[in-house]
Design a protein around this motif. Structure first.
Motif, PDB file in Angstrom:
ATOM      1  N   VAL A   1      10.619  10.471   2.303  1.00 45.25           N
ATOM      2  CA  VAL A   1      10.386  11.843   1.846  1.00 45.25           C
ATOM      3  C   VAL A   1       9.198  12.429   2.603  1.00 45.25           C
ATOM      4  O   VAL A   1       8.491  11.730   3.320  1.00 45.25           O
ATOM      5  N   THR A   2       8.976  13.706   2.404  1.00 45.99           N
ATOM      6  CA  THR A   2       7.827  14.352   3.035  1.00 45.99           C
ATOM      7  C   THR A   2       6.537  13.834   2.416  1.00 45.99           C
ATOM      8  O   THR A   2       6.541  13.285   1.301  1.00 45.99           O
ATOM      9  N   GLN A   3       5.431  14.047   3.127  1.00 47.47           N
ATOM     10  CA  GLN A   3       4.142  13.650   2.571  1.00 47.47           C
ATOM     11  C   GLN A   3       3.840  14.424   1.294  1.00 47.47           C
ATOM     12  O   GLN A   3       3.244  13.877   0.363  1.00 47.47           O
ATOM     13  N   ALA A   4       4.246  15.666   1.250  1.00 42.82           N
ATOM     14  CA  ALA A   4       4.009  16.461   0.046  1.00 42.82           C
ATOM     15  C   ALA A   4       4.724  15.853  -1.152  1.00 42.82           C
ATOM     16  O   ALA A   4       4.153  15.738  -2.251  1.00 42.82           O
ATOM     17  N   GLU A   5       5.966  15.416  -0.971  1.00 40.13           N
ATOM     18  CA  GLU A   5       6.718  14.795  -2.060  1.00 40.13           C
ATOM     19  C   GLU A   5       6.135  13.439  -2.420  1.00 40.13           C
ATOM     20  O   GLU A   5       6.023  13.088  -3.600  1.00 40.13           O
ATOM     21  N   ALA A   6       5.755  12.664  -1.425  1.00 39.06           N
ATOM     22  CA  ALA A   6       5.162  11.356  -1.699  1.00 39.06           C
ATOM     23  C   ALA A   6       3.846  11.516  -2.460  1.00 39.06           C
ATOM     24  O   ALA A   6       3.579  10.776  -3.410  1.00 39.06           O
ATOM     25  N   ALA A   7       3.043  12.485  -2.073  1.00 41.50           N
ATOM     26  CA  ALA A   7       1.779  12.743  -2.773  1.00 41.50           C
ATOM     27  C   ALA A   7       2.054  13.130  -4.221  1.00 41.50           C
ATOM     28  O   ALA A   7       1.361  12.677  -5.134  1.00 41.50           O
ATOM     29  N   ARG A   8       3.064  13.954  -4.441  1.00 34.72           N
ATOM     30  CA  ARG A   8       3.427  14.354  -5.804  1.00 34.72           C
ATOM     31  C   ARG A   8       3.822  13.142  -6.633  1.00 34.72           C
ATOM     32  O   ARG A   8       3.396  12.977  -7.769  1.00 34.72           O
ATOM     33  N   ARG A   9       4.645  12.258  -6.045  1.00 38.58           N
ATOM     34  CA  ARG A   9       5.075  11.051  -6.770  1.00 38.58           C
ATOM     35  C   ARG A   9       3.896  10.168  -7.163  1.00 38.58           C
ATOM     36  O   ARG A   9       3.908   9.534  -8.213  1.00 38.58           O
ATOM     37  N   LEU A  10       2.900  10.108  -6.292  1.00 40.74           N
ATOM     38  CA  LEU A  10       1.741   9.254  -6.558  1.00 40.74           C
ATOM     39  C   LEU A  10       0.652   9.961  -7.362  1.00 40.74           C
ATOM     40  O   LEU A  10      -0.324   9.328  -7.778  1.00 40.74           O
ATOM     41  N   GLY A  11       0.805  11.254  -7.549  1.00 40.94           N
ATOM     42  CA  GLY A  11      -0.191  12.002  -8.300  1.00 40.94           C
ATOM     43  C   GLY A  11      -1.499  12.181  -7.552  1.00 40.94           C
ATOM     44  O   GLY A  11      -2.571  12.187  -8.160  1.00 40.94           O
TER      45      GLY A  11
ATOM     46  N   THR B   1      -3.493  14.153  -3.892  1.00 39.98           N
ATOM     47  CA  THR B   1      -3.393  15.267  -2.946  1.00 39.98           C
ATOM     48  C   THR B   1      -2.800  14.759  -1.631  1.00 39.98           C
ATOM     49  O   THR B   1      -2.810  13.555  -1.350  1.00 39.98           O
ATOM     50  N   GLN B   2      -2.303  15.680  -0.845  1.00 36.69           N
ATOM     51  CA  GLN B   2      -1.747  15.291   0.445  1.00 36.69           C
ATOM     52  C   GLN B   2      -2.820  14.682   1.362  1.00 36.69           C
ATOM     53  O   GLN B   2      -2.542  13.682   2.038  1.00 36.69           O
ATOM     54  N   PRO B   3      -4.054  15.232   1.388  1.00 36.63           N
ATOM     55  CA  PRO B   3      -5.083  14.573   2.201  1.00 36.63           C
ATOM     56  C   PRO B   3      -5.371  13.136   1.742  1.00 36.63           C
ATOM     57  O   PRO B   3      -5.605  12.250   2.557  1.00 36.63           O
ATOM     58  N   ARG B   4      -5.324  12.911   0.434  1.00 35.55           N
ATOM     59  CA  ARG B   4      -5.552  11.553  -0.092  1.00 35.55           C
ATOM     60  C   ARG B   4      -4.424  10.624   0.343  1.00 35.55           C
ATOM     61  O   ARG B   4      -4.655   9.485   0.732  1.00 35.55           O
ATOM     62  N   LEU B   5      -3.196  11.118   0.299  1.00 35.03           N
ATOM     63  CA  LEU B   5      -2.060  10.330   0.777  1.00 35.03           C
ATOM     64  C   LEU B   5      -2.223  10.028   2.261  1.00 35.03           C
ATOM     65  O   LEU B   5      -1.949   8.913   2.709  1.00 35.03           O
ATOM     66  N   ASN B   6      -2.669  11.008   3.014  1.00 35.32           N
ATOM     67  CA  ASN B   6      -2.876  10.812   4.452  1.00 35.32           C
ATOM     68  C   ASN B   6      -3.903   9.697   4.686  1.00 35.32           C
ATOM     69  O   ASN B   6      -3.726   8.870   5.586  1.00 35.32           O
ATOM     70  N   ASP B   7      -4.974   9.659   3.892  1.00 37.55           N
ATOM     71  CA  ASP B   7      -5.951   8.575   3.995  1.00 37.55           C
ATOM     72  C   ASP B   7      -5.279   7.226   3.770  1.00 37.55           C
ATOM     73  O   ASP B   7      -5.551   6.254   4.476  1.00 37.55           O
ATOM     74  N   LEU B   8      -4.406   7.158   2.791  1.00 30.43           N
ATOM     75  CA  LEU B   8      -3.682   5.922   2.498  1.00 30.43           C
ATOM     76  C   LEU B   8      -2.795   5.512   3.666  1.00 30.43           C
ATOM     77  O   LEU B   8      -2.832   4.367   4.122  1.00 30.43           O
ATOM     78  N   LEU B   9      -2.011   6.451   4.165  1.00 27.76           N
ATOM     79  CA  LEU B   9      -1.068   6.142   5.236  1.00 27.76           C
ATOM     80  C   LEU B   9      -1.762   5.801   6.548  1.00 27.76           C
ATOM     81  O   LEU B   9      -1.223   5.057   7.363  1.00 27.76           O
ATOM     82  N   ARG B  10      -2.945   6.322   6.752  1.00 29.33           N
ATOM     83  CA  ARG B  10      -3.708   6.031   7.971  1.00 29.33           C
ATOM     84  C   ARG B  10      -4.604   4.800   7.816  1.00 29.33           C
ATOM     85  O   ARG B  10      -5.342   4.448   8.729  1.00 29.33           O
ATOM     86  N   GLY B  11      -4.542   4.168   6.651  1.00 30.63           N
ATOM     87  CA  GLY B  11      -5.268   2.918   6.453  1.00 30.63           C
ATOM     88  C   GLY B  11      -6.771   3.064   6.312  1.00 30.63           C
ATOM     89  O   GLY B  11      -7.513   2.153   6.648  1.00 30.63           O
ATOM     90  N   ARG B  12      -7.213   4.185   5.809  1.00 29.53           N
ATOM     91  CA  ARG B  12      -8.653   4.402   5.623  1.00 29.53           C
ATOM     92  C   ARG B  12      -9.113   3.651   4.378  1.00 29.53           C
ATOM     93  O   ARG B  12      -9.358   4.224   3.317  1.00 29.53           O
ATOM     94  N   ILE B  13      -9.243   2.364   4.547  1.00 27.36           N
ATOM     95  CA  ILE B  13      -9.460   1.447   3.438  1.00 27.36           C
ATOM     96  C   ILE B  13     -10.762   1.703   2.693  1.00 27.36           C
ATOM     97  O   ILE B  13     -10.843   1.509   1.486  1.00 27.36           O
ATOM     98  N   SER B  14     -11.778   2.164   3.389  1.00 28.38           N
ATOM     99  CA  SER B  14     -13.067   2.395   2.729  1.00 28.38           C
ATOM    100  C   SER B  14     -13.004   3.538   1.725  1.00 28.38           C
ATOM    101  O   SER B  14     -13.899   3.681   0.895  1.00 28.38           O
ATOM    102  N   ASN B  15     -11.944   4.341   1.769  1.00 28.75           N
ATOM    103  CA  ASN B  15     -11.790   5.460   0.833  1.00 28.75           C
ATOM    104  C   ASN B  15     -11.138   5.048  -0.485  1.00 28.75           C
ATOM    105  O   ASN B  15     -10.956   5.884  -1.362  1.00 28.75           O
ATOM    106  N   PHE B  16     -10.771   3.770  -0.629  1.00 27.95           N
ATOM    107  CA  PHE B  16     -10.032   3.326  -1.813  1.00 27.95           C
ATOM    108  C   PHE B  16     -10.676   2.109  -2.446  1.00 27.95           C
ATOM    109  O   PHE B  16     -10.908   1.097  -1.780  1.00 27.95           O
ATOM    110  N   SER B  17     -10.918   2.196  -3.730  1.00 28.30           N
ATOM    111  CA  SER B  17     -11.403   1.041  -4.488  1.00 28.30           C
ATOM    112  C   SER B  17     -10.197   0.200  -4.902  1.00 28.30           C
ATOM    113  O   SER B  17      -9.044   0.660  -4.844  1.00 28.30           O
ATOM    114  N   LEU B  18     -10.473  -1.007  -5.366  1.00 27.97           N
ATOM    115  CA  LEU B  18      -9.390  -1.843  -5.891  1.00 27.97           C
ATOM    116  C   LEU B  18      -8.715  -1.158  -7.075  1.00 27.97           C
ATOM    117  O   LEU B  18      -7.490  -1.168  -7.189  1.00 27.97           O
TER     118      LEU B  18
END
Length: 93
Positions: free
Chosen positions: A42-52, A54-71
């Motif tokens: 699906v689009t990033q917008a739809e994936a972000a919606r499914r995960l609750g 924002t699209q920038p936050r999803l982009n951080d996830l997909l780009r592997g910006r690990i320091s932006n995410f806690s356990l």
């Protein structure tokens, strides 16, 4: 300079074994989330919606910006992605 060998990249990059272990777990969770999102096709917008998130936050996830995410954040996203976490603990020795 003495050459060192490590079992995992995080062992080489982090200052303590505890920090390395945290990064190993976070990295594994991120990989599972990335695979799930990509599998949706699906689009990033739809994936972000499914995960609750924002699209920038999803982009951080997909780009592997690990320091932006806690356990905690990653575990919460797993649930929203329809994944379940099982924990297996073993001796380090």
């Amino acid at each position: 300079m003495e050459r060192q060998q490590f079992d995992n990249v995080w062992d080489a990059l982090e200052d303590t074994p505890e920090a390395a272990e945290s990064m190993k777990v976070r990295s594994a969770l991120m990989t599972h989330l990335q695979e799930r999102v990509q599998g949706w096709g699906v689009t990033q917008a739809e994936a972000a919606r499914r995960l609750g998130v924002t699209q920038p936050r999803l982009n951080d996830l997909l780009r592997g910006r690990i320091s932006n995410f806690s356990l905690d954040a990653l575990v919460n996203l797993l649930g929203k992605a329809g994944l379940r976490l099982e924990v297996h603990v073993k001796d380090a020795a």
